[in-house]
Design an enzyme around this catalytic site. Structure first.
Site, PDB file in Angstrom:
ATOM      1  N   LYS A  56       7.711   2.010   7.136  1.00 51.99           N
ATOM      2  CA  LYS A  56       9.018   1.999   6.474  1.00 51.99           C
ATOM      3  C   LYS A  56       8.755   2.089   4.968  1.00 51.99           C
ATOM      4  CE  LYS A  56      12.579  -0.277   4.346  1.00 51.99           C
ATOM      5  NZ  LYS A  56      13.025   0.961   3.709  1.00 51.99           N
ATOM      6  N   HIS A  57       9.140   3.228   4.394  1.00 53.74           N
ATOM      7  CA  HIS A  57       8.919   3.403   2.954  1.00 53.74           C
ATOM      8  C   HIS A  57      10.176   2.973   2.183  1.00 53.74           C
ATOM      9  CE1 HIS A  57       6.557   4.510  -0.358  1.00 53.74           C
ATOM     10  NE2 HIS A  57       5.928   5.542   0.168  1.00 53.74           N
ATOM     11  N   ALA A  58      10.016   2.761   0.879  1.00 58.39           N
ATOM     12  CA  ALA A  58      11.167   2.396   0.038  1.00 58.39           C
ATOM     13  C   ALA A  58      12.188   3.533   0.055  1.00 58.39           C
ATOM     14  CB  ALA A  58      10.696   2.123  -1.383  1.00 58.39           C
TER      15      ALA A  58
ATOM     16  N   GLY B  45       5.440  -5.407  -1.894  1.00 58.22           N
ATOM     17  CA  GLY B  45       6.768  -5.401  -2.512  1.00 58.22           C
ATOM     18  C   GLY B  45       7.084  -6.742  -3.125  1.00 58.22           C
TER      19      GLY B  45
ATOM     20  N   GLU C  34       1.175  -8.099  -0.185  1.00 56.43           N
ATOM     21  CA  GLU C  34       0.766  -7.753  -1.554  1.00 56.43           C
ATOM     22  C   GLU C  34       2.036  -7.795  -2.386  1.00 56.43           C
ATOM     23  OE1 GLU C  34      -2.213  -7.421  -2.462  1.00 56.43           O
ATOM     24  OE2 GLU C  34      -3.361  -6.778  -0.729  1.00 56.43           O
ATOM     25  N   LEU C  35       2.215  -8.881  -3.135  1.00 55.72           N
ATOM     26  CA  LEU C  35       3.510  -9.065  -3.818  1.00 55.72           C
ATOM     27  C   LEU C  35       3.372  -8.910  -5.341  1.00 55.72           C
ATOM     28  CD1 LEU C  35       4.669 -12.032  -1.545  1.00 55.72           C
ATOM     29  CD2 LEU C  35       4.927  -9.571  -1.165  1.00 55.72           C
TER      30      LEU C  35
ATOM     31  N   CYS D 145       2.124  -3.728 -10.069  1.00 56.81           N
ATOM     32  CA  CYS D 145       1.949  -5.160  -9.803  1.00 56.81           C
ATOM     33  C   CYS D 145       0.784  -5.710 -10.592  1.00 56.81           C
ATOM     34  CB  CYS D 145       1.738  -5.386  -8.317  1.00 56.81           C
ATOM     35  SG  CYS D 145       0.379  -4.422  -7.666  1.00 56.81           S
TER      36      CYS D 145
ATOM     37  N   GLU E 283       8.157 -11.969 -13.520  1.00 56.23           N
ATOM     38  CA  GLU E 283       7.475 -10.680 -13.552  1.00 56.23           C
ATOM     39  C   GLU E 283       8.392  -9.667 -14.234  1.00 56.23           C
ATOM     40  OE1 GLU E 283       6.959  -8.540  -9.805  1.00 56.23           O
ATOM     41  OE2 GLU E 283       5.105  -7.665 -10.571  1.00 56.23           O
TER      42      GLU E 283
HETATM   43  P1  NAP Z   1      11.048  -4.502  -2.575  1.00 53.09           P
HETATM   44  O1  NAP Z   1      12.446  -4.452  -2.950  1.00 53.09           O
HETATM   45  O2  NAP Z   1      10.509  -5.729  -1.949  1.00 53.09           O
HETATM   46  O3  NAP Z   1      10.767  -3.241  -1.641  1.00 53.09           O
HETATM   47  C1  NAP Z   1       9.520  -3.029  -1.005  1.00 53.09           C
HETATM   48  C2  NAP Z   1       9.783  -2.516   0.389  1.00 53.09           C
HETATM   49  O4  NAP Z   1      10.383  -3.545   1.167  1.00 53.09           O
HETATM   50  C3  NAP Z   1      10.737  -1.334   0.436  1.00 53.09           C
HETATM   51  O5  NAP Z   1      10.322  -0.469   1.467  1.00 53.09           O
HETATM   52  C4  NAP Z   1      12.063  -1.995   0.776  1.00 53.09           C
HETATM   53  O6  NAP Z   1      12.977  -1.123   1.400  1.00 53.09           O
HETATM   54  C5  NAP Z   1      11.613  -3.061   1.725  1.00 53.09           C
HETATM   55  N1  NAP Z   1      12.499  -4.205   1.858  1.00 53.09           N
HETATM   56  C6  NAP Z   1      13.355  -4.717   0.948  1.00 53.09           C
HETATM   57  N2  NAP Z   1      13.958  -5.829   1.436  1.00 53.09           N
HETATM   58  C7  NAP Z   1      13.467  -6.014   2.684  1.00 53.09           C
HETATM   59  C8  NAP Z   1      13.695  -6.985   3.709  1.00 53.09           C
HETATM   60  N3  NAP Z   1      14.529  -7.994   3.541  1.00 53.09           N
HETATM   61  N4  NAP Z   1      13.029  -6.855   4.872  1.00 53.09           N
HETATM   62  C9  NAP Z   1      12.167  -5.850   5.055  1.00 53.09           C
HETATM   63  N5  NAP Z   1      11.904  -4.910   4.133  1.00 53.09           N
HETATM   64  C10 NAP Z   1      12.541  -4.993   2.953  1.00 53.09           C
HETATM   65  O7  NAP Z   1      10.086  -4.265  -3.813  1.00 53.09           O
HETATM   66  P2  NAP Z   1      10.214  -3.125  -4.908  1.00 53.09           P
HETATM   67  O8  NAP Z   1      11.220  -3.528  -5.899  1.00 53.09           O
HETATM   68  O9  NAP Z   1      10.359  -1.808  -4.237  1.00 53.09           O
HETATM   69  O10 NAP Z   1       8.745  -3.172  -5.555  1.00 53.09           O
HETATM   70  C11 NAP Z   1       8.447  -3.919  -6.659  1.00 53.09           C
HETATM   71  C12 NAP Z   1       7.715  -5.168  -6.290  1.00 53.09           C
HETATM   72  O11 NAP Z   1       6.548  -4.856  -5.525  1.00 53.09           O
HETATM   73  C13 NAP Z   1       7.191  -5.884  -7.508  1.00 53.09           C
HETATM   74  O12 NAP Z   1       7.343  -7.273  -7.373  1.00 53.09           O
HETATM   75  C14 NAP Z   1       5.712  -5.538  -7.519  1.00 53.09           C
HETATM   76  O13 NAP Z   1       4.905  -6.419  -8.234  1.00 53.09           O
HETATM   77  C15 NAP Z   1       5.411  -5.489  -6.069  1.00 53.09           C
HETATM   78  N6  NAP Z   1       4.203  -4.707  -5.817  1.00 53.09           N
HETATM   79  C16 NAP Z   1       3.092  -5.357  -5.421  1.00 53.09           C
HETATM   80  C17 NAP Z   1       1.921  -4.658  -5.237  1.00 53.09           C
HETATM   81  C18 NAP Z   1       0.663  -5.352  -4.805  1.00 53.09           C
HETATM   82  O14 NAP Z   1      -0.247  -4.678  -4.353  1.00 53.09           O
HETATM   83  N7  NAP Z   1       0.554  -6.654  -4.911  1.00 53.09           N
HETATM   84  C19 NAP Z   1       1.896  -3.299  -5.444  1.00 53.09           C
HETATM   85  C20 NAP Z   1       3.070  -2.656  -5.850  1.00 53.09           C
HETATM   86  C21 NAP Z   1       4.223  -3.388  -6.031  1.00 53.09           C
HETATM   87  P3  NAP Z   1      14.240  -0.492   0.603  1.00 53.09           P
HETATM   88  O15 NAP Z   1      13.687   0.352  -0.494  1.00 53.09           O
HETATM   89  O16 NAP Z   1      14.944   0.297   1.641  1.00 53.09           O
HETATM   90  O17 NAP Z   1      15.018  -1.672   0.093  1.00 53.09           O
END
Ligand code: NAP
Length: 450
Positions: free
Chosen positions: A153-155, A205, A227-228, A261, A355
């Site tokens: 499941k991609h963003a 995410g 990986e958050l 991240c 963050e």
């Molecule tokens: P996000 O909103 O959590 O989205 C990530 C993925 O999760 C997307 O595919 C999203 O789908 C899905 N998602 C959202 N809510 C969900 C739920 N309740 N249940 C299941 N899946 C769900 O994060 P983002 O804003 O795209 O990314 C930014 C964050 O990722 C930042 O905090 C960053 O630091 C972190 N990150 C961490 C790493 C690492 O390796 N540690 C790397 C990159 C990014 P939808 O798009 O359809 O909502």
């Protein structure tokens, strides 16, 4: 139904329809059937298909890069570099997978003891938009080489990149269902985790999504890797090579328009060099070219969505209300946010204790090394830290003081196929890449013969 827009000029790109739960389940069932065949492939045969994948990645490099820049605004030269990094990762596992996955002999009181590494089944990946290819590859490639199949499941805002990714695997000749793109919403993810043959989940995410997915998986006794977020400190000690520190600081914070991240998000600089550092940092940041991310010389593009730029604006405005000063930047125009340097920071400000996922660099002076460590650890995240110093031997003795998944000396924190990647605290758990990554989704089977 949802549509994606280009964050550069807010024009319409494409409209997508989430698949239904019934369709999603049937794709996952197909992936389960493929697993039963894929796990019988020899490692040699699996790696042959990875070689094909390198070819399809190279052939489609420009199209992949363009789609990424269109959907999430990454400067095009960085999109190309991202695809190249995926190729590097495939090559790394081509060279090393046999060694990582071969049975491992252990000396015991038996006549023979060893462990084997067997695939688990269908693994679900939930991935973010900031590195639309790299994030997927670093989870999916080692999992697939180990004999698992992957549903992903991609963003939603990079749905087009997600579709291209699946096509790469098909064109490379992988059995249908080895890698399956699921065009589903976040809410639909729980239903997938529920399926008995989904054996584990890996999410990159936000904390919110991570907590939701991990708690669902835990309730079903399924493994998860998270990986958050991160709020890495970038520490410049008084003996640092300041020119190198500044040049690295710019990339560490501004790469991918600050949406990483592992970006440096808090700059801690010894007070004896604080003013010089700010001056040089300001000059270097001013030299960055902001503009159309499709242009080869663009260093900074828009943020991936307008709401993400608005969030950064709120964090900066609130910090300014609390007393922070803006050295340069601090302005939003739709999805664009100007590269920003801030001073007069206190630890209760959003730009310090949250963050900030964009091109904003708060710079904080410190007196003693102990103070720098305390500031560095003063966050709920623990992905990595950079320390600039010329005394490599002295700093090596102090690595244990940092509550992080990674410590990089005189270099920005980066992901590299050969280095384990992951965090502690609220940055998550588990590791990707290297030998650790390929062993996250395997059954380590112990064999003991008396
Ligand atoms: P996000 O909103 O959590 O989205 C990530 C993925 O999760 C997307 O595919 C999203 O789908 C899905 N998602 C959202 N809510 C969900 C739920 N309740 N249940 C299941 N899946 C769900 O994060 P983002 O804003 O795209 O990314 C930014 C964050 O990722 C930042 O905090 C960053 O630091 C972190 N990150 C961490 C790493 C690492 O390796 N540690 C790397 C990159 C990014 P939808 O798009 O359809 O909502």
């Amino acid at each position: 139904m949802f549509s994606n827009t280009n964050p550069f000029n807010l024009t319409f790109l494409s409209e997508y329809q989430y698949i239904t739960d019934i369709q999603a389940v049937s794709y996952c069932e197909a992936s389960k059937s493929t697993f039963n065949v894929w796990k019988t492939y020899s490692l040699h045969d699996r790696l042959k298909l990875i070689e094909n994948l390198i070819y399809t990645l190279s052939k489609n490099k420009d199209a992949l890069a363009k789609q990424c820049t269109l959907e999430m605004g990454k400067p095009i030269k960085q999109s190309v570099a991202e695809v190249e990094k995926c190729i590097l990762l495939c090559k790394y596992y081509l060279e090393n997978a046999l060694n990582f996955l071969s049975p491992h002999t252990i000396k015991t009181d038996g006549t023979e003891s060893f462990v084997t590494f067997e695939p688990l089944g269908v693994i679900l990946g939930v991935m973010p938009w900031n590195f639309p290819y790299w994030q997927v590859f670093r989870f999916a490639i080692p999992s697939i080489i180990a004999g698992n199949t992957v549903v992903l499941k991609h963003a939603s805002n990079v749905a087009g990149c997600g579709i291209l990714l699946e096509k790469l695997f098909i064109d490379a000749g992988f059995p249908e269902g080895t890698y399956k793109n699921l065009l589903i919403s976040g809410e639909q993810v729980a239903n997938i985790i529920d399926l008995p043959f989904i054996k584990a989940v890996s999410l990159t995410g936000s904390e919110k999504a991570g907590a939701s997915v991990a708690s669902k998986a835990a309730g079903l006794i399924k493994k998860s890797v998270l990986e958050l977020g991160g709020s890495n400190a970038f520490i410049v000690l008084k003996d640092a090579d300041i020119e190198k520190a500044v040049a690295t600081a710019v990339t560490a914070r501004m790469q991918n328009t600050g949406q990483s991240c592992i970006a440096a998000k808090r700059f801690l600089v010894h007070q004896s060099i604080y003013d010089v550092f700010i001056d040089k940092f300001k000059t270097a940041v001013q030299a960055l070219k902001t503009g159309n991310p499709m242009e080869e010389d663009a260093d900074i593009g828009p943020l991936a969505r307008v709401d993400l730029a608005e969030e950064i604006e709120k964090q900066v405005v609130k910090s300014v209300e609390m007393g922070a000063k803006i050295v340069i930047g601090g302005k939003r125009d739709n999805a664009f946010y100007t590269p920003t340097i801030m001073t007069d920071i206190t630890t209760d400000m959003p730009v310090f204790n949250e963050e900030v996922f964009g091109p904003v660099a708060p710079v904080i002076p410190f007196d003693t090394f102990e103070e720098a460590v305390e500031l560095s650890n003063g966050t709920e995240f623990g992905l990595g830290v950079t320390i600039f110093t010329e005394d490599r031997e002295a700093i090596k003795k102090k690595i244990h003081l940092f509550e992080e998944g990674a410590v990089f000396i005189n270099a920005l924190v980066k992901s590299d196929p050969a280095l384990p990647f992951g965090g502690v605290k609220k940055s998550g758990y588990g590791r990707e890449l290297a030998e650790n990554g390929i062993k996250e989704f395997v059954n380590v089977k112990t064999v003991y013969i008396k």
